[in-house]
Design a protein around this motif. Structure first.
Motif, PDB file in Angstrom:
ATOM      1  N   GLY A  84      25.604  60.878  84.919  1.00 29.63           N
ATOM      2  CA  GLY A  84      25.339  61.204  86.094  1.00 29.63           C
ATOM      3  C   GLY A  84      25.114  62.683  86.573  1.00 29.63           C
ATOM      4  O   GLY A  84      24.190  62.583  87.583  1.00 29.63           O
ATOM      5  N   ALA A  85      25.866  63.562  85.961  1.00 25.61           N
ATOM      6  CA  ALA A  85      25.479  64.763  86.517  1.00 25.61           C
ATOM      7  C   ALA A  85      24.082  65.471  86.128  1.00 25.61           C
ATOM      8  O   ALA A  85      23.383  66.340  86.816  1.00 25.61           O
ATOM      9  CB  ALA A  85      26.447  65.898  85.914  1.00 25.61           C
ATOM     10  N   ALA A  86      23.296  64.831  85.117  1.00 26.67           N
ATOM     11  CA  ALA A  86      22.116  65.023  84.662  1.00 26.67           C
ATOM     12  C   ALA A  86      21.016  65.052  85.802  1.00 26.67           C
ATOM     13  O   ALA A  86      20.115  65.609  85.903  1.00 26.67           O
ATOM     14  CB  ALA A  86      21.672  64.088  83.281  1.00 26.67           C
ATOM     15  N   ALA A  87      21.360  64.031  86.595  1.00 29.97           N
ATOM     16  CA  ALA A  87      20.423  63.824  87.834  1.00 29.97           C
ATOM     17  C   ALA A  87      20.435  64.779  88.885  1.00 29.97           C
ATOM     18  O   ALA A  87      19.736  64.972  89.892  1.00 29.97           O
ATOM     19  CB  ALA A  87      20.681  62.621  88.333  1.00 29.97           C
ATOM     20  N   LEU A  88      21.495  65.548  88.937  1.00 37.51           N
ATOM     21  CA  LEU A  88      21.846  66.806  89.634  1.00 37.51           C
ATOM     22  C   LEU A  88      21.477  68.093  89.426  1.00 37.51           C
ATOM     23  O   LEU A  88      21.894  68.952  89.962  1.00 37.51           O
ATOM     24  CB  LEU A  88      23.309  66.479  90.332  1.00 37.51           C
ATOM     25  CG  LEU A  88      23.591  65.106  90.613  1.00 37.51           C
ATOM     26  CD1 LEU A  88      25.068  65.120  90.950  1.00 37.51           C
ATOM     27  CD2 LEU A  88      22.928  64.837  92.247  1.00 37.51           C
ATOM     28  N   THR A  89      20.897  68.129  88.343  1.00 40.35           N
ATOM     29  CA  THR A  89      20.847  69.604  87.572  1.00 40.35           C
ATOM     30  C   THR A  89      19.825  70.626  88.322  1.00 40.35           C
ATOM     31  O   THR A  89      19.814  71.797  88.478  1.00 40.35           O
ATOM     32  CB  THR A  89      20.228  69.349  86.292  1.00 40.35           C
ATOM     33  OG1 THR A  89      19.106  68.677  85.994  1.00 40.35           O
ATOM     34  CG2 THR A  89      21.112  68.839  85.100  1.00 40.35           C
ATOM     35  N   ARG A  90      19.056  69.995  89.180  1.00 40.38           N
ATOM     36  CA  ARG A  90      18.158  70.568  90.046  1.00 40.38           C
ATOM     37  C   ARG A  90      18.833  71.162  91.339  1.00 40.38           C
ATOM     38  O   ARG A  90      18.573  72.166  91.958  1.00 40.38           O
ATOM     39  CB  ARG A  90      16.943  69.865  90.664  1.00 40.38           C
ATOM     40  CG  ARG A  90      16.347  69.206  89.758  1.00 40.38           C
ATOM     41  CD  ARG A  90      15.459  70.181  88.944  1.00 40.38           C
ATOM     42  NE  ARG A  90      14.638  69.258  87.500  1.00 40.38           N
ATOM     43  CZ  ARG A  90      15.222  69.191  86.721  1.00 40.38           C
ATOM     44  NH1 ARG A  90      16.212  69.586  86.289  1.00 40.38           N
ATOM     45  NH2 ARG A  90      14.276  68.495  85.658  1.00 40.38           N
ATOM     46  N   GLU A  91      20.132  70.849  91.479  1.00 38.68           N
ATOM     47  CA  GLU A  91      21.087  71.199  92.803  1.00 38.68           C
ATOM     48  C   GLU A  91      21.853  72.546  92.481  1.00 38.68           C
ATOM     49  O   GLU A  91      22.063  73.338  93.187  1.00 38.68           O
ATOM     50  CB  GLU A  91      21.808  70.339  93.157  1.00 38.68           C
ATOM     51  CG  GLU A  91      21.598  68.879  93.417  1.00 38.68           C
ATOM     52  CD  GLU A  91      20.219  68.749  94.382  1.00 38.68           C
ATOM     53  OE1 GLU A  91      20.489  69.297  95.486  1.00 38.68           O
ATOM     54  OE2 GLU A  91      19.341  68.237  94.218  1.00 38.68           O
ATOM     55  N   VAL A  92      21.773  73.046  91.105  1.00 38.39           N
ATOM     56  CA  VAL A  92      22.513  74.116  90.602  1.00 38.39           C
ATOM     57  C   VAL A  92      21.815  75.084  89.962  1.00 38.39           C
ATOM     58  O   VAL A  92      20.772  74.733  89.303  1.00 38.39           O
ATOM     59  CB  VAL A  92      23.892  73.514  89.827  1.00 38.39           C
ATOM     60  CG1 VAL A  92      24.661  72.773  90.839  1.00 38.39           C
ATOM     61  CG2 VAL A  92      23.285  72.910  88.601  1.00 38.39           C
TER      62      VAL A  92
END
Length: 780
Positions: free
Chosen positions: A425-433
């Motif tokens: 699930g964190a893979a979908a949030l990699t643009r946030e960090v």
């Protein structure tokens, strides 16, 4: 008749042996009794005790497999060759069975009727495929089995597609056995029914029969079901919480927790094998393509050391099993391509591939991050590594959480699966960090402390520190990982239990992240993204819009309190590169994966050089671009670290020659790249988050700072640089980093007059143009 209902206990081996013996004895006793019922004649015959001619009694289902548990149903078929008295014969068997209090599923069939029913009723054919003669005409039984089996194989493409649909429906309604608090041992995904279905598929010759590990898992689940029937005196398939301690005791296990862990391990073994079986069935049932003129099996490279073959990823012929990064790199290639790892390949890696030294080389660490960064596609690949024992060998602390039940209705998964789901699930949030690699690894480790006594956040921080060091992260990054695991519940608990309007609430967050000075903002971004991934992976009861909004607002206020956090300034050149920059004309140096180019600065130099590397199948892992001088005689230095996309590195002499031709304007890079792109067959790959392009305000007074976060792919740097060039911008400095499969690139650009862009419309146009150049990166 007398049924066997013997309590068992003692050691696990002795308890299970007693259960198996009880089932065998019960099967033999039932066979003798049923044979006697059919043989009993009202009119004496010359050979009393023999069944009537032209008739046979056949067991199907669990009794046919000699797996009948104390409360199991009898499933019997009376076969005959058109006898007029078949109803009377059937009554001799059915009524005594009912009188004995046994549940009975029964039918009476001729050979033709059995064959006809089997061709139209999926459940009927599954039963007849495993039919076992109890008594009667053996030739009749053989004829029925041969006819049903021939039809099953002849109609395999149609019948297996039908069976797949029925199986998926059962999975959807029953859930996954390994992760249920109160599982159905028979019907849930990974349960007994799946093994029986796998045996039926094997009978079609489309796939192999279940192997020894699956059979052992099946036997354990069967023993658990047997003990459940013994403990309850009934015949349930659902193992409810209040019965689990009693079942564990009958199996000689310590407690319900050990029982749950055993069930999870067995069920995941079955599920893993079933997934590969259905993958083969899906390919078998797919519409047939026209035969290829090419000889042999088609093999398509998907990564360094990995190729696709028949819908699975296998080792390339030249793969180096002594390479410590090979296992994770092949796994990452499979996940990034959205393909399963071939079981034989996983077994070969487990038996022969080298393990990485401690600390891990950078290539091994990058491969792990690339694997996790594939998102949901990584879950099946990780499961393959886990089934082969590779995960525990790579990360020894994983053993403590492996198959560990949560025994909490809020959690959907065992601890280890929850960790992998969170990372996916964190893979979908990699643009946030700013550091997607730390987010993905932190997500994988955030609950690792649940295998240790005490507060899992505190214990997990210690384990994360050790594993971060083992993986070869820099000391500062290890401290970030440790803090991330220690405080992974900070934002959710603070946002939902404290008043975020109170300044002290924000100060609580600031105090926690100040454990790593200078990286406070980075930590808050990581904690916020991890909270989202953790909540979604836990389950609907743990996540919702209200909670998400509170966490996002608390993180925003904490970042605002900190302020700052701009991208790094353009890098300074080391002395050896300064000397290279003073070289008269142009210079090219190639030393292994390090490629340095110094040349008079001009528009498009960066993207053309990156394009040459892409032509030679090199993937840029990081790059530093700087101009130590300014004016008409300015010299730019491009320093790349690049590795082969797959296979052996290119010939250094050929690469240098093409770079020099590019510098002399004698190589049309764009045309060559477009021609190569047209020759490559596109593949689906995995879904990745869309790229993000940000114009960073107030990061520099002499240049416009453009930050690009995107999924890495061959030629990415070339596409970004070309898009900036099409906007009339020149790159004065750049810091390009690839973290696993994610690129975090910062460019310092100026216009034709050497000045930064100011007008909002011009800045927006640049951002949209770069996004347009990367528009396909979010749907690979």
């Amino acid at each position: 008749m007398t049924l066997v209902h013997e309590a068992v206990g003692g050691s696990p081996d002795a308890a299970r042996a007693a259960l198996a013996a009880a089932r065998a004895a019960r099967s033999a006793e039932l066979d003798r009794w049923l044979a006697g019922l059919l043989a009993a004649e009202r009119v004496p015959r010359p050979d009393p005790g023999e069944p009537p001619e032209g008739v046979a009694l056949v067991a199907v289902g669990s009794h046919a497999r000699r797996e009948l548990t104390p409360g199991g149903d009898l499933d019997l078929v009376l076969l005959h060759r058109g006898r007029d008295d078949v109803a009377e014969l059937a009554d001799r068997v059915w009524y005594p069975v009912w009188d004995a209090g046994l549940r009975l599923d029964h039918s009476v069939r001729t050979l033709h009727e059995a064959r006809t029913v089997a061709r139209s009723d999926l459940k009927a054919v599954l039963g007849l495929l495993s039919a076992r003669r109890i008594t009667g005409d053996p030739t009749l039984v053989d004829e029925v089995r041969a006819a049903v089996l021939a039809d099953w194989r002849a109609d395999a493409r149609l019948r297996l597609a039908e069976l797949a649909e029925m199986t998926r429906g059962r999975w959807e309604s029953q859930g996954e056995l390994a992760f249920l608090l109160e599982p159905d041992l028979k019907e849930a995904r990974g349960g007994l029914r799946d093994v029986h279905v796998m045996q039926a598929v094997a009978a079609s010759w489309v796939a192999s029969a279940p192997g020894p590990r699956v059979r052992a898992a099946h036997d354990l689940l069967l023993d658990i079901r047997h003990a459940l029937h013994e403990a309850t005196g009934r015949s349930p398939d659902k193992l409810v919480l209040q019965e689990q301690d009693a079942v564990a005791t009958r199996l000689g296990m310590l407690d319900a927790g050990v029982l749950s862990r055993s069930i999870a391990e067995a069920a995941r073994t079955v599920t893993y094998a079933a997934d590969h079986l259905w993958h083969r069935v899906e390919r078998f049932c797919a519409p047939r393509r026209a035969p290829s003129r090419a000889r042999g099996v088609e093999r398509t490279p998907v990564g360094d050391g990995a190729v696709e073959q028949e819908g699975e990823v296998v080792l390339a012929r030249g793969a180096d099993l002594d390479d410590p990064a090979l296992t994770l790199r092949v796994a990452a290639a499979a996940a990034q391509a959205g393909l399963p790892l071939a079981p034989a390949t996983v077994e070969r890696l487990a038996e022969r591939a080298a393990l990485p030294p401690v600390p891990w080389p950078a290539g091994t660490r990058d491969a792990l991050v690339a694997l996790l960064g594939a998102g949901p596609a990584a879950i099946g690949v990780w499961e393959a590594l886990d089934q082969a024992g590779l995960v525990v060998r790579l990360l020894p602390d994983w053993e403590r959480v492996r198959n560990r039940p949560q025994r909490n209705p809020v959690h959907r998964f065992t601890v280890d699966r929850h960790l992998v789901e969170t990372a996916a699930g964190a893979a979908a949030l990699t643009r946030e960090v700013a550091r997607p690699d730390l987010l993905l690894v932190g997500a994988l480790l955030h609950d690792i402390g649940k295998g240790w006594p005490g507060d899992h956040s505190v214990g997990g921080a210690v384990v994360a520190r050790d594993l971060g060091t083992r993986m070869g992260f820099a000391d500062g990054d290890v401290r970030v990982l440790e803090t991330l695991v220690r405080h992974h519940l900070l934002l959710p608990e603070t946002a939902t239990r404290r008043d975020i309007d109170d300044p002290a609430t924000v100060e609580t967050v600031i105090a926690a992240v100040s454990a790593v000075p200078g990286r406070e903002r980075e930590l808050i971004e990581l904690l916020a993204a991890l909270a989202v991934a953790d909540g979604l992976a836990t389950g609907p009861a743990a996540w919702g819009a209200w909670k998400a909004g509170l966490i996002a607002e608390l993180a925003r206020r904490a970042i605002a309190r900190l302020a700052g956090g701009t991208p790094p300034p353009p890098p300074l050149l080391p002395p050896e590169q300064l000397a290279l920059a003073r070289h008269d004309g142009a210079a090219v140096r190639i030393a292994g994966s390090r490629i340095t180019v110094a040349a008079p600065d001009r528009p498009g130099l960066l993207w053309r050089a990156a394009g040459v590397l892409a032509l030679h199948r090199l993937v840029v892992r990081n790059a530093r671009v700087s101009s130590p001088s300014s004016g008409a005689a300015a010299t730019a230095v491009l320093d790349f670290t690049a590795v082969p996309e797959y296979g052996t590195p290119p010939d250094p002499a050929a690469l240098e020659a093409d770079l020099r031709r590019m510098l002399a304007d004698r190589l049309d890079v764009a045309h060559r790249l477009e021609r190569r792109a047209r020759s490559v067959r596109p593949r689906a790959g995995v879904a990745v988050p869309p790229p993000r392009v940000t114009i960073v305000d107030d990061a520099s007074s002499t240049a416009t700072v453009v930050e690009v976060r995107a999924h890495d792919r061959p030629g990415l740097l070339w596409r970004i640089g070309q898009a900036l060039g099409e906007c009339g911008l020149q790159v004065r400095g750049a810091q390009v980093d690839t973290l696993g499969a994610e690129a975090v690139d910062v460019f310092y650009v100026v216009d034709a007059d050497g000045r930064p862009l100011i007008e909002p419309a011009a800045l927006s146009a640049v951002r949209l143009h770069v996004l347009g150049a990367l528009k396909d990166d979010g749907a690979r």
